[in-house]
Design a protein around this motif. Structure first.
Motif, PDB file in Angstrom:
ATOM      1  N   GLU A 181       0.830  -1.200   0.000  1.00 42.88           N
ATOM      2  CA  GLU A 181       0.000   0.000   0.000  1.00 42.88           C
ATOM      3  C   GLU A 181       0.868   1.255   0.000  1.00 42.88           C
ATOM      4  O   GLU A 181       0.640   2.186  -0.769  1.00 42.88           O
ATOM      5  CB  GLU A 181      -0.940   0.020   1.209  1.00 42.88           C
ATOM      6  N   ASP A 182       1.894   1.234   0.861  1.00 44.55           N
ATOM      7  CA  ASP A 182       2.812   2.382   0.891  1.00 44.55           C
ATOM      8  C   ASP A 182       3.377   2.654  -0.485  1.00 44.55           C
ATOM      9  O   ASP A 182       3.472   3.801  -0.920  1.00 44.55           O
ATOM     10  CB  ASP A 182       3.965   2.125   1.875  1.00 44.55           C
ATOM     11  N   SER A 183       3.763   1.585  -1.173  1.00 43.53           N
ATOM     12  CA  SER A 183       4.420   1.820  -2.456  1.00 43.53           C
ATOM     13  C   SER A 183       3.412   2.237  -3.514  1.00 43.53           C
ATOM     14  O   SER A 183       3.723   3.057  -4.375  1.00 43.53           O
ATOM     15  CB  SER A 183       5.229   0.597  -2.872  1.00 43.53           C
ATOM     16  N   LEU A 184       2.190   1.709  -3.459  1.00 39.52           N
ATOM     17  CA  LEU A 184       1.175   2.168  -4.417  1.00 39.52           C
ATOM     18  C   LEU A 184       0.923   3.664  -4.223  1.00 39.52           C
ATOM     19  O   LEU A 184       0.705   4.405  -5.175  1.00 39.52           O
ATOM     20  CB  LEU A 184      -0.135   1.397  -4.229  1.00 39.52           C
ATOM     21  N   ARG A 185       0.975   4.077  -2.960  1.00 41.85           N
ATOM     22  CA  ARG A 185       0.714   5.477  -2.662  1.00 41.85           C
ATOM     23  C   ARG A 185       1.816   6.419  -3.132  1.00 41.85           C
ATOM     24  O   ARG A 185       1.597   7.619  -3.255  1.00 41.85           O
ATOM     25  CB  ARG A 185       0.548   5.661  -1.151  1.00 41.85           C
ATOM     26  N   THR A 186       3.010   5.888  -3.357  1.00 42.22           N
ATOM     27  CA  THR A 186       4.092   6.771  -3.795  1.00 42.22           C
ATOM     28  C   THR A 186       3.930   7.184  -5.247  1.00 42.22           C
ATOM     29  O   THR A 186       4.630   8.075  -5.710  1.00 42.22           O
ATOM     30  CB  THR A 186       5.474   6.106  -3.654  1.00 42.22           C
ATOM     31  N   THR A 187       3.044   6.530  -5.974  1.00 41.31           N
ATOM     32  CA  THR A 187       2.839   6.937  -7.365  1.00 41.31           C
ATOM     33  C   THR A 187       2.381   8.402  -7.383  1.00 41.31           C
ATOM     34  O   THR A 187       1.398   8.743  -6.737  1.00 41.31           O
ATOM     35  CB  THR A 187       1.750   6.076  -8.020  1.00 41.31           C
ATOM     36  N   PRO A 188       3.104   9.260  -8.088  1.00 42.37           N
ATOM     37  CA  PRO A 188       2.746  10.680  -8.086  1.00 42.37           C
ATOM     38  C   PRO A 188       1.320  10.874  -8.578  1.00 42.37           C
ATOM     39  O   PRO A 188       0.890  10.217  -9.525  1.00 42.37           O
ATOM     40  CB  PRO A 188       3.740  11.298  -9.075  1.00 42.37           C
ATOM     41  N   ARG A 189       0.623  11.786  -7.932  1.00 41.10           N
ATOM     42  CA  ARG A 189      -0.754  12.026  -8.343  1.00 41.10           C
ATOM     43  C   ARG A 189      -0.804  12.546  -9.775  1.00 41.10           C
ATOM     44  O   ARG A 189      -1.744  12.263 -10.514  1.00 41.10           O
ATOM     45  CB  ARG A 189      -1.412  13.025  -7.394  1.00 41.10           C
ATOM     46  N   ALA A 190       0.242  13.288 -10.152  1.00 41.98           N
ATOM     47  CA  ALA A 190       0.266  13.839 -11.510  1.00 41.98           C
ATOM     48  C   ALA A 190       0.168  12.731 -12.554  1.00 41.98           C
ATOM     49  O   ALA A 190      -0.499  12.891 -13.571  1.00 41.98           O
ATOM     50  CB  ALA A 190       1.541  14.648 -11.715  1.00 41.98           C
ATOM     51  N   LEU A 191       0.829  11.596 -12.292  1.00 45.58           N
ATOM     52  CA  LEU A 191       0.787  10.505 -13.270  1.00 45.58           C
ATOM     53  C   LEU A 191      -0.615   9.904 -13.338  1.00 45.58           C
ATOM     54  O   LEU A 191      -1.125   9.621 -14.414  1.00 45.58           O
ATOM     55  CB  LEU A 191       1.789   9.414 -12.895  1.00 45.58           C
ATOM     56  N   LYS A 192      -1.229   9.710 -12.181  1.00 45.30           N
ATOM     57  CA  LYS A 192      -2.575   9.146 -12.159  1.00 45.30           C
ATOM     58  C   LYS A 192      -3.534  10.085 -12.881  1.00 45.30           C
ATOM     59  O   LYS A 192      -4.368   9.660 -13.674  1.00 45.30           O
ATOM     60  CB  LYS A 192      -3.052   8.972 -10.719  1.00 45.30           C
TER      61      LYS A 192
ATOM     62  N   ALA B 275      -8.618   7.135 -19.382  1.00 37.85           N
ATOM     63  CA  ALA B 275      -8.423   5.801 -18.834  1.00 37.85           C
ATOM     64  C   ALA B 275      -9.340   5.613 -17.632  1.00 37.85           C
ATOM     65  O   ALA B 275      -9.589   6.560 -16.891  1.00 37.85           O
ATOM     66  CB  ALA B 275      -6.976   5.606 -18.422  1.00 37.85           C
ATOM     67  N   SER B 276      -9.822   4.391 -17.437  1.00 41.00           N
ATOM     68  CA  SER B 276     -10.597   4.119 -16.230  1.00 41.00           C
ATOM     69  C   SER B 276      -9.623   3.979 -15.063  1.00 41.00           C
ATOM     70  O   SER B 276      -8.422   3.874 -15.257  1.00 41.00           O
ATOM     71  CB  SER B 276     -11.416   2.845 -16.389  1.00 41.00           C
ATOM     72  N   GLN B 277     -10.185   3.975 -13.861  1.00 46.20           N
ATOM     73  CA  GLN B 277      -9.348   3.825 -12.681  1.00 46.20           C
ATOM     74  C   GLN B 277      -8.562   2.518 -12.734  1.00 46.20           C
ATOM     75  O   GLN B 277      -7.403   2.447 -12.366  1.00 46.20           O
ATOM     76  CB  GLN B 277     -10.268   3.807 -11.466  1.00 46.20           C
ATOM     77  N   TRP B 278      -9.227   1.474 -13.202  1.00 43.80           N
ATOM     78  CA  TRP B 278      -8.612   0.151 -13.293  1.00 43.80           C
ATOM     79  C   TRP B 278      -7.461   0.169 -14.294  1.00 43.80           C
ATOM     80  O   TRP B 278      -6.380  -0.352 -14.034  1.00 43.80           O
ATOM     81  CB  TRP B 278      -9.687  -0.860 -13.691  1.00 43.80           C
ATOM     82  N   GLN B 279      -7.715   0.818 -15.451  1.00 43.47           N
ATOM     83  CA  GLN B 279      -6.641   0.912 -16.447  1.00 43.47           C
ATOM     84  C   GLN B 279      -5.460   1.695 -15.899  1.00 43.47           C
ATOM     85  O   GLN B 279      -4.306   1.349 -16.109  1.00 43.47           O
ATOM     86  CB  GLN B 279      -7.170   1.580 -17.720  1.00 43.47           C
ATOM     87  N   THR B 280      -5.777   2.770 -15.180  1.00 38.54           N
ATOM     88  CA  THR B 280      -4.715   3.569 -14.582  1.00 38.54           C
ATOM     89  C   THR B 280      -3.904   2.734 -13.596  1.00 38.54           C
ATOM     90  O   THR B 280      -2.677   2.785 -13.572  1.00 38.54           O
ATOM     91  CB  THR B 280      -5.322   4.782 -13.844  1.00 38.54           C
ATOM     92  N   LEU B 281      -4.615   1.927 -12.824  1.00 40.43           N
ATOM     93  CA  LEU B 281      -3.950   1.067 -11.854  1.00 40.43           C
ATOM     94  C   LEU B 281      -3.012   0.085 -12.553  1.00 40.43           C
ATOM     95  O   LEU B 281      -1.837  -0.041 -12.199  1.00 40.43           O
ATOM     96  CB  LEU B 281      -5.016   0.301 -11.058  1.00 40.43           C
ATOM     97  N   VAL B 282      -3.538  -0.600 -13.574  1.00 39.91           N
ATOM     98  CA  VAL B 282      -2.761  -1.651 -14.217  1.00 39.91           C
ATOM     99  C   VAL B 282      -1.628  -1.079 -15.056  1.00 39.91           C
ATOM    100  O   VAL B 282      -0.522  -1.613 -15.067  1.00 39.91           O
ATOM    101  CB  VAL B 282      -3.682  -2.514 -15.113  1.00 39.91           C
TER     102      VAL B 282
END
Lengths: 285, 399, 250
Positions: free
Chosen positions: B274-285, B293-300
């Motif tokens: 979870e910590d590492s998923l959270r480090t993904t910059p919000r700008a990229l998401k 992209a859907s949330q799922w696509q963004t995740l994958v």
């Protein structure tokens, strides 16, 4: 709905179900222990010596024993852990030494608890001839808790705003004065949270005390630091796997499990409550 | 600043520094003590200190290994030919056996004739193999003391039999435990990884604050439950369940160990992932979402690739948690020293073996050393795991 | 026809009101600059048009926001479809840690386009539109992270163009760049105006003056003045606008 959204919905429902199962696992384990354990709990159970091959009586010496071990290990681990946390966070810049100390702390944190048990036996029990004793067990548990205390202290110190340090220096304070008067008072509640969490960790450990202090059956209270003691986790292990009469000692085992789980959970919950209160305070400032 | 003050600061700094060295010191001491106690296993012959193995003078086998000895005493090897010697069938003999071959009169009231009889017997029996204490060995022995090969690291790790207390020849092969440990760990990760990742993803990407406020304490509480309690739960609930479900003779199996360890490894995996998923910059998401992209696509396509080093760390730390766990596995895997061939068989892991046996082992004996040597193996596993985590952390996470 | 519109829009974060009764329209093929001091709500306003604010907890909106005549906050809108029609360029260049090609192709792939030829053509066209093609055409497989800051930002613009939006939102797109790169981005915006409608948030008043047709001045969540850029810069109606333009605060 297009396929894109359908996919997302399916994926997130599966994941949601799986996290629900994780919650269910906790509820089942806790529920099971609470329901089965409740009937064993009584005032006598908490305050009396075990009797009749541990099928009757109470677990008082095990509670006292665990208390002694927790206290002993913290007396040892807490000062050393906090001091080294301060040294690593306040004195070291990103140097090889800091990296090295961090790495060693991580390495120690990764050592399995049974290896701590072996090490404690080799060093404290045999080499330093403490024998199976509270002191040997506490030191072993203390070493196990040390990385936890260090890491949590470091985290607590990191939350202190650098500007406060600079402000203190600007007023002519020395490094130690700054740490003493500014950094530690602010980080103190968080450091205490760390202390509570490491108590939680220590009180449930079995493997490190197997060969350093734990007594199978010792229906009296310890007299000195060189006494053996019973301890809750080991007592549960004994009752569950090797009691003289396993069927009859089952209720005792459920009761012991409930006491142990309650202690550990109360500790964890109070730590997170404390942490939440601190966070609120910080927010308000 | 006065002189006293300066000295005070120096002293405090010194104290702080010394405290910070304690962890490193402990790691070093752990290595020293494990090796000090464990290494002697590899310098000794597997026989008890004061005992020897003797054969007939006509026997041509030069040395013998502990595995061969064990096979001889288990009657898996019955002829010296099988060991490259003469074609004599093997006759196994201990001192106790001598007492039944010869009458009390022949041996004398205080066994004073024993050496003579030993000599007689050895001379007359070319296929004999004799296990006796040094004091019972005749001074003019007419047989040959056959040297027993020292235990090698290869025998230790590759040996398939763990009979640490068998007389006359104990065997210290830890291969069954290595297999058992790896199988239980593999099973635990197979269980913990999907559930852990799913929970981490829900917590970091999907859950609102309310749901997160439920999931986070749940994970923390799971992490807080002592391992002996997991073991107890496994023993009274899971083991009988598995036994009934698969109609087994015993429910204590690799599977039971895997599930219990899996639950215990869950919090590690969830927290780190979870910590590492959270480090993904919000700008990229946001960039991904802004492109439709859907949330799922963004995740994958964005979040998981970005945090893959953190996710691998989560898996490795989960493995580390599982591999070193002692009490819970000890209570639910059945402690069989056979090599398990399926998840429904009992097994024993390295830490469980140490915990189960060290208490009843005399200090300084071979068995004692062997358990410390086992701990060395375990320690090495965990060091490798820690170093891997270090390497992943330091590697540039950028594409 | 109006490309995008906001009508009596109010926005809250929890109890803090970030935007107060904003109404604005955006005509096709124009560049509108949103200016104002930090925290005035201009970024919040910009992000209404592709609902990027949804990610923020406790965010709440009232009023009407439309793009192409469609209510953006209506319940039955398909969020991904809507976002596809609105391109966005962020303050700091934020290419994905993938290759240059894959960055531009991303929007196509997530929208279900898998025809290779189509993707290749679109990538090339978008990179050309973003004036980046000549610089990267031989190294499309290289990581986007190896490009310079200015190139990365033009890549992000190309990435946004690839899904053929009508409206492009730019959130201070040149604030993290050097003057030469900034200049190129401004030229690019001028070119893009021919085919797209652009709303741009900027701190740089000169930039707003150079590239925009209309300018809106935001202050403390209010729309103080919205008019043709020339008018705002030369002869604003409102005194606060005057003060801001002449640098007396902000």
């Amino acid at each position: 709905m297009n396929t894109k959204q359908l996919k997302q919905r399916i994926a997130f429902s599966i994941f949601g179900t799986m996290s629900f199962i994780v919650v269910a696992i906790l509820v089942i384990i806790l529920g099971f222990i609470v329901i089965r354990g409740m009937s064993a709990i009584s005032w006598e159970f908490l305050t009396e010596m075990p009797k009749d091959g541990m099928t009757k009586g109470g677990i008082f010496p095990a509670i006292v024993g665990t208390g002694c071990l927790v206290l002993g290990s913290m007396v040892f681990a807490f000062p050393i852990g906090v001091l080294s946390g301060i040294y690593i966070n306040e004195y070291l810049t990103e140097s090889w030494l800091k990296k090295f100390l961090r790495m060693m702390t991580n390495n120690l944190a990764g050592v399995p608890s049974i290896v701590f048990g072996l090490f404690g036996m080799a060093l404290f029990v045999n080499y330093l001839s403490f024998g199976d004793s509270i002191i040997a067990g506490s030191m072993t548990l203390g070493l196990l808790a040390l990385p936890v205390v260090i890491r949590l202290t470091e985290e607590a110190l990191k939350t202190v705003d650098d500007n406060l340090r600079l402000g203190s220096y600007a007023l002519g304070a020395t490094k130690i004065q700054t740490i003493q008067k500014v950094v530690i008072p602010i980080a103190f509640p968080n450091i205490m949270t760390g202390l509570i969490l490491s108590i939680g960790r220590v009180s449930g450990e079995t493997a490190p005390i197997l060969f350093t202090v734990a007594a199978y059956f010792l229906p009296r209270l310890p007299h000195s630091l060189s006494d053996q003691v019973m301890a809750l986790p080991y007592h549960l292990y004994v009752l569950a796997t090797s009691g003289t009469n396993m069927e009859e000692s089952r209720p005792m085992a459920y009761g012991t499990a409930l006491v142990l789980v309650s202690i550990v959970l109360i500790i964890n919950v109070s730590a997170s409550l404390l942490r939440r209160r601190i966070q609120k305070k910080v927010k308000m400032n | 600043m006065g002189k006293g003050r300066r000295i005070f600061e120096k002293v405090v700094t010194g104290v702080l520094f010394s405290s910070s060295t304690i962890t490193s010191l402990t790691v070093i001491l752990i290595v020293v003590f494990l090796f000090k106690e464990g290494i002697s296993l590899f310098n000794s012959t597997p026989t008890e200190k004061n005992y020897v193995i003797a054969v007939s003078k006509v026997n041509t086998v030069p040395v013998i290994t502990s595995n061969q000895l064990a096979d001889i005493f288990n009657q898996d090897i019955t002829n010296w030919k099988q060991l490259g010697g003469r074609n004599d069938s093997i006759i196994r003999l201990t001192v106790n056996d001598l007492a039944s071959i010869f009458t009390e009169e022949e041996l004398g009231p205080n066994l004073e004739f024993l050496p003579v009889k030993v000599n007689e017997y050895v001379k007359a029996t070319p296929g004999v193999i004799l296990y006796l204490s040094k004091s019972q060995l005749p001074s003019n022995f007419e047989g040959r003391v056959i040297p027993v090969k020292k235990i090698t690291v290869k025998d230790f790790i590759g040996g398939k039999h763990w009979y640490p207390t068998t007389e006359p020849i104990p065997q210290f092969g830890i291969w069954p435990m290595i297999v058992g440990t790896l199988m239980v760990t593999l099973g635990a990760i197979l269980f913990a990884l999907p559930f852990g990742m799913a929970t981490a993803i829900i917590m970091s990407e999907v859950a609102d604050i309310r749901l997160r406020n439920i999931l986070k304490p749940v994970v923390e509480l799971l992490a807080g439950i002592p391992s002996v309690v997991y073991g107890f739960f496994g023993l009274v609930v899971l083991v009988p369940l598995i036994q009934q479900l698969f109609k087994l003779d015993v429910g204590e199996t690799v599977l039971a160990g895997s599930i219990v360890l899996g639950i215990m490894a869950l919090p590690t995996i969830v927290t780190v992932a979870e910590d590492s998923l959270r480090t993904t910059p919000r700008a990229l998401k946001e960039a991904s979402l802004a492109l439709g992209a859907s949330q799922w696509q963004t995740l994958v396509r964005v979040v998981i690739p970005y945090s893959k080093s953190g996710i691998s760390t989560a898996i490795i730390l989960g493995i580390g948690r599982a591999i070193g766990e002692t009490m819970a596995v000890l209570m639910v895997t059945g402690n069989s020293s056979n090599i398990p061939t399926s998840f429904l068989q009992p097994t024993r892991t390295i830490p469980a073996t140490i915990a189960a046996e060290l208490g009843e082992t005399p200090y300084g004996g071979l068995h004692f050393s062997a358990l410390f040597a086992l701990a060395i193996i375990l320690f090495m596993f965990t060091i490798i795991i820690n170093l891997t985590v270090e390497v992943i952390k330091n590697r540039n996470r950028r594409f | 026809m109006t490309q995008a519109e906001a009508k009596n829009v109010n926005v809250w974060y929890d109890s803090f009101q970030a935007l107060k009764d904003i109404s604005m329209t955006f005509e096709p093929n124009t560049v509108t600059a949103l200016i104002g001091p930090s925290g005035c709500g201009k970024s919040t306003f910009l992000r209404l048009f592709n609902r990027m604010n949804d990610l923020i907890p406790l965010f709440r909106v009232e009023g009407l926001v439309t793009v192409n005549g469609q209510n953006v906050y209506s319940k039955d809108i398909r969020l991904d479809e809507m976002r596809k029609k609105v391109g966005m360029v962020f303050q700091k260049p934020n290419p994905f840690p993938k290759s240059i090609f894959e960055n531009v192709a991303y929007g196509l792939r997530v929208n279900g386009i898998s025809n290779r030829k189509e993707i290749e053509e679109t990538v090339e066209r978008s990179l050309k539109q973003a004036a980046l093609w000549d610089e990267v055409k031989d190294s499309l497989k290289k990581s986007a992270m190896e490009l310079s800051g200015g190139q990365q930002q033009r890549l992000c613009i190309a990435r946004a163009l690839a899904v053929q939006p009508k409206l492009i939102l730019m959130d201070e797109p040149a604030s993290a760049l050097d003057p030469i790169s900034t200049n190129r981005i401004e030229e690019l915006i001028f070119e893009l105006k021919k085919d797209y409608t652009i709303i741009i948030v900027t701190h740089n008043l000169q930039q707003a003056g150079r590239i925009s047709d209309a300018t809106a001045f935001f202050y403390l969540g209010e729309l103080v003045e919205f008019n043709l850029t020339k008018k705002i810069f030369l002869n604003p109606d409102n005194e606060r606008t005057q003060n801001y333009i002449t640098g007396r605060f902000g």
